[in-house]
Design a protein around this motif. Structure first.
Motif, mmCIF file in Angstrom:
data_model
loop_
_atom_site.group_PDB
_atom_site.id
_atom_site.type_symbol
_atom_site.label_atom_id
_atom_site.label_comp_id
_atom_site.label_asym_id
_atom_site.label_seq_id
_atom_site.Cartn_x
_atom_site.Cartn_y
_atom_site.Cartn_z
ATOM 1 N N VAL A 262 0.752 -1.172 -0.057
ATOM 2 C CA VAL A 262 0.088 -0.022 -0.024
ATOM 3 C C VAL A 262 0.889 1.471 0.007
ATOM 4 N N ILE A 263 1.934 1.434 0.824
ATOM 5 C CA ILE A 263 2.684 2.494 0.817
ATOM 6 C C ILE A 263 3.588 2.766 -0.276
ATOM 7 N N GLN A 264 4.012 1.610 -0.925
ATOM 8 C CA GLN A 264 4.792 1.560 -2.039
ATOM 9 C C GLN A 264 3.985 2.300 -3.104
ATOM 10 N N ASN A 265 2.838 1.651 -2.945
ATOM 11 C CA ASN A 265 1.777 2.166 -4.264
ATOM 12 C C ASN A 265 1.532 3.639 -4.136
ATOM 13 N N TYR A 266 1.422 4.215 -2.931
ATOM 14 C CA TYR A 266 1.093 5.639 -2.788
ATOM 15 C C TYR A 266 2.273 6.148 -3.290
ATOM 16 N N LEU A 267 3.514 5.956 -3.105
ATOM 17 C CA LEU A 267 4.530 6.493 -3.624
ATOM 18 C C LEU A 267 4.891 6.547 -4.983
ATOM 19 N N ARG A 268 4.671 5.411 -5.453
ATOM 20 C CA ARG A 268 4.705 5.176 -6.859
ATOM 21 C C ARG A 268 3.814 6.270 -7.620
ATOM 22 N N ASN A 269 2.542 6.249 -7.234
ATOM 23 C CA ASN A 269 1.469 6.953 -7.593
ATOM 24 C C ASN A 269 1.338 8.482 -7.074
ATOM 25 N N LYS A 270 2.459 8.872 -6.425
ATOM 26 C CA LYS A 270 2.315 10.294 -5.529
ATOM 27 C C LYS A 270 1.405 11.336 -6.386
ATOM 28 N N SER A 271 1.777 11.478 -7.599
ATOM 29 C CA SER A 271 1.177 12.509 -8.605
ATOM 30 C C SER A 271 -0.410 12.486 -8.319
ATOM 31 N N ARG A 272 -0.979 11.248 -8.317
ATOM 32 C CA ARG A 272 -2.297 11.016 -8.472
ATOM 33 C C ARG A 272 -3.227 11.084 -7.154
ATOM 34 N N PHE A 273 -2.336 11.260 -6.043
ATOM 35 C CA PHE A 273 -3.116 11.199 -4.630
ATOM 36 C C PHE A 273 -2.803 12.731 -4.116
ATOM 37 N N LEU A 274 -1.635 13.424 -4.551
ATOM 38 C CA LEU A 274 -1.147 14.475 -3.878
ATOM 39 C C LEU A 274 -2.117 15.568 -3.774
ATOM 40 N N GLY A 275 -2.501 16.299 -2.867
ATOM 41 C CA GLY A 275 -3.380 17.455 -2.661
ATOM 42 C C GLY A 275 -4.790 16.873 -2.353
ATOM 43 N N ILE A 276 -5.100 15.505 -2.360
ATOM 44 C CA ILE A 276 -6.576 15.186 -1.831
ATOM 45 C C ILE A 276 -6.536 15.045 -0.184
ATOM 46 N N GLY A 277 -7.250 15.445 0.562
ATOM 47 C CA GLY A 277 -6.965 15.140 1.964
ATOM 48 C C GLY A 277 -5.853 15.321 2.618
ATOM 49 N N ASN A 278 -5.612 14.153 3.378
ATOM 50 C CA ASN A 278 -4.304 14.300 4.145
ATOM 51 C C ASN A 278 -2.904 13.748 3.155
ATOM 52 N N TYR A 279 -3.261 13.578 1.950
ATOM 53 C CA TYR A 279 -2.347 13.261 0.936
ATOM 54 C C TYR A 279 -1.301 14.653 0.635
ATOM 55 N N THR A 280 -0.661 15.178 1.534
ATOM 56 C CA THR A 280 0.077 16.313 1.639
ATOM 57 C C THR A 280 1.513 16.081 1.450
ATOM 58 N N GLU A 281 2.205 16.934 1.119
ATOM 59 C CA GLU A 281 3.797 16.691 1.121
ATOM 60 C C GLU A 281 4.206 16.026 2.478
ATOM 61 N N GLU A 282 3.551 16.542 3.587
ATOM 62 C CA GLU A 282 4.033 16.120 4.819
ATOM 63 C C GLU A 282 3.641 14.455 5.093
ATOM 64 N N GLY A 283 2.543 14.443 4.657
ATOM 65 C CA GLY A 283 1.809 12.909 4.777
ATOM 66 C C GLY A 283 2.634 11.957 3.955
ATOM 67 N N PHE A 284 3.201 12.524 2.852
ATOM 68 C CA PHE A 284 4.059 11.429 1.792
ATOM 69 C C PHE A 284 5.562 11.403 2.610
ATOM 70 N N ALA A 285 5.901 12.272 3.439
ATOM 71 C CA ALA A 285 7.206 12.343 4.168
ATOM 72 C C ALA A 285 6.981 11.263 5.264
ATOM 73 N N GLN A 286 5.868 11.201 6.051
ATOM 74 C CA GLN A 286 5.447 10.054 6.897
ATOM 75 C C GLN A 286 5.285 8.767 6.280
ATOM 76 N N MET A 287 4.838 8.777 5.190
ATOM 77 C CA MET A 287 4.736 7.442 4.680
ATOM 78 C C MET A 287 6.256 7.047 4.200
ATOM 79 N N GLU A 288 7.029 7.701 3.721
ATOM 80 C CA GLU A 288 8.251 7.371 3.528
ATOM 81 C C GLU A 288 9.064 6.926 4.533
ATOM 82 N N LYS A 289 8.875 7.337 5.871
ATOM 83 C CA LYS A 289 9.397 6.865 7.038
ATOM 84 C C LYS A 289 8.675 5.560 7.575
ATOM 85 N N ALA A 290 7.517 5.422 6.888
ATOM 86 C CA ALA A 290 6.977 4.346 7.528
ATOM 87 C C ALA A 290 7.506 3.089 6.887
#
Ligand SMILES: [Zn+2]
Length: 401
Positions: A262-290
């Protein structure tokens, strides 16, 4: 009474020979993994209607000769979001879509999931799962058997009394499981959200209603609170500690960390999620740490004696049909034995769904849900991504040898 019985016997005599029995399908296996850790060679599976009737040593003139392949039970994913998809603008927000468009996207996901060898999934959180569950159950639309929570409950869903009422409502609406958010998203830090009283109300009432429960929880405190409240399965658990792992094992609570898809998929498709709800740059940084936290957690989870690690992927838009990636990661990163990983996606997953007498095992009396993969997954777990044959309820949906 006697006469009636005699009449019934006579009518049986006349009807029985006319009743059309479907011819048996015989599938010859190279290697067969039974889903419970057993390995057999040189056997055939005999299927009648939707069921496996026997495993036989007869290998001549099979209907399907799969002797170069490995046969195992159809895989089970206990945590997906089958309707989540990228819409016409390529984004996960699906703005302006009609219900009919949404329905076809969900059907596409169901198809991809079945073709990947997953014959049962538990989808947690969308009312649209219900008509899809029913459509697939009618037997024409190709897709996995679907179990659904219909909705989700969280800290804002109500007081303990209101939550009990909501659980009873879910029961009457035909929910298969109750999905609960006991902590924040990993993109928001993962701290406990629901109170202990709220968790006790939901999981206690669900138990009284005969409904299973699964809990989204990241913080160790949230995991412990959910286990103490009597909840049945914990999802994610990025901040799990040794104590909560041990507690889950002791209480027989299923644990479903999602470390490989799931997290790898979010990162792979970042541009498709970014800007929706909590899919912020900060949210993506949290996912990278996860990702690193998850790799550490799966090692600890695999090493915890008696812990019931069950397969769930949290598959969202972009991830459907790649569900086996989770198993690959659990073996590669966590050191889980391939046969244990397969059991976690077959008989153990079936048990977590209370379906252990119907699916997840290749044995007489079980549903004929089975797949064949190219390769030996015990030596190379990636063989699970090479699904060349799929049978569900005795019907062949894929055969691309
Ligand atoms: Zn989820």
């Amino acid at each position: 009474m006697r006469k009636l019985q005699q009449l019934a016997m006579i009518s049986l005599l006349f009807v029985a020979p006319l009743a059309r029995e479907e011819p048996a399908i015989v599938i010859r296996a190279g290697m067969l993994l039974d889903g419970k850790g057993g390995v057999q060679r040189g056997v055939s599976i005999v299927v009648q209607g939707s069921k496996i009737v026997k495993l036989s040593s007869q290998t001549s003139s099979p209907t399907y000769d799969l002797r170069t392949l490995t046969i195992l039970p159809g895989l089970i994913d206990t945590h997906v979001h089958i309707s989540y998809h990228f819409g016409q603008d390529g984004r996960a927000s699906n703005r302006g879509e009609t219900p009919a468009q949404e329905a076809f996207y969900a059907a596409e996901n169901a198809y991809l999931t079945l073709m990947a060898g997953f014959t049962t999934v538990q989808s947690v959180g969308a009312a649209a799962d219900v008509p899809l569950r029913e459509a697939i159950a009618r037997g024409t639309l190709p897709g996995p058997q679907i179990l659904t929570s219909i909705r989700t409950l969280n800290e804002n869903s109500g007081t303990p009394d209101q939550l009990r009422e909501l659980v009873r409502k879910l029961k009457t609406e035909g929910a298969d499981v109750v999905k609960i958010f006991a902590s924040k998203s990993i993109r928001d830090g993962g701290a406990q959200t629901m109170t202990d009283e709220q968790l006790i109300a939901v999981c206690g009432e669900a138990k009284a209603q005969g409904l299973r429960t699964m809990v989204h929880a990241h913080a160790a405190g949230a995991i412990k609170a959910a286990v103490h409240a009597g909840c049945g399965q914990i999802e994610h658990g990025v901040f799990v500690d040794d104590e909560s792992l041990k507690l889950m094992a002791e209480r027989g609570v299923y644990f479903d960390p999602n470390i490989g898809l799931v997290i790898q998929n979010y990162l792979r498709n970042k541009s498709r999620f970014l800007g929706i709800g909590n899919y912020t740059e900060e949210g993506f940084a949290q996912m990278e740490k996860a990702i690193a936290l998850n790799n550490a957690l799966i090692k600890k989870a695999v090493a915890t004696p008696g812990l019931k690690l069950v397969l769930g992927t949290d598959a969202v838009a972009g991830a459907h049909g790649r569900n086996a990636d989770e198993l690959i990661a659990r073996v590669r990163e966590g050191g889980q034995k391939p046969l244990d990983a397969i059991t976690s996606a077959t008989s153990l997953a079936a048990k977590s769904l209370n379906l252990e007498n119907n699916i997840g095992t290749l044995a007489p009396g079980f549903e004929a849900d089975l797949i064949a993969v190219d390769g030996d997954p015990m030596r190379d777990i990636t063989a699970l991504t090479r699904v060349v044959f799929v049978m569900k309820s005795g019907k062949v949906y894929k055969n691309v040898r």
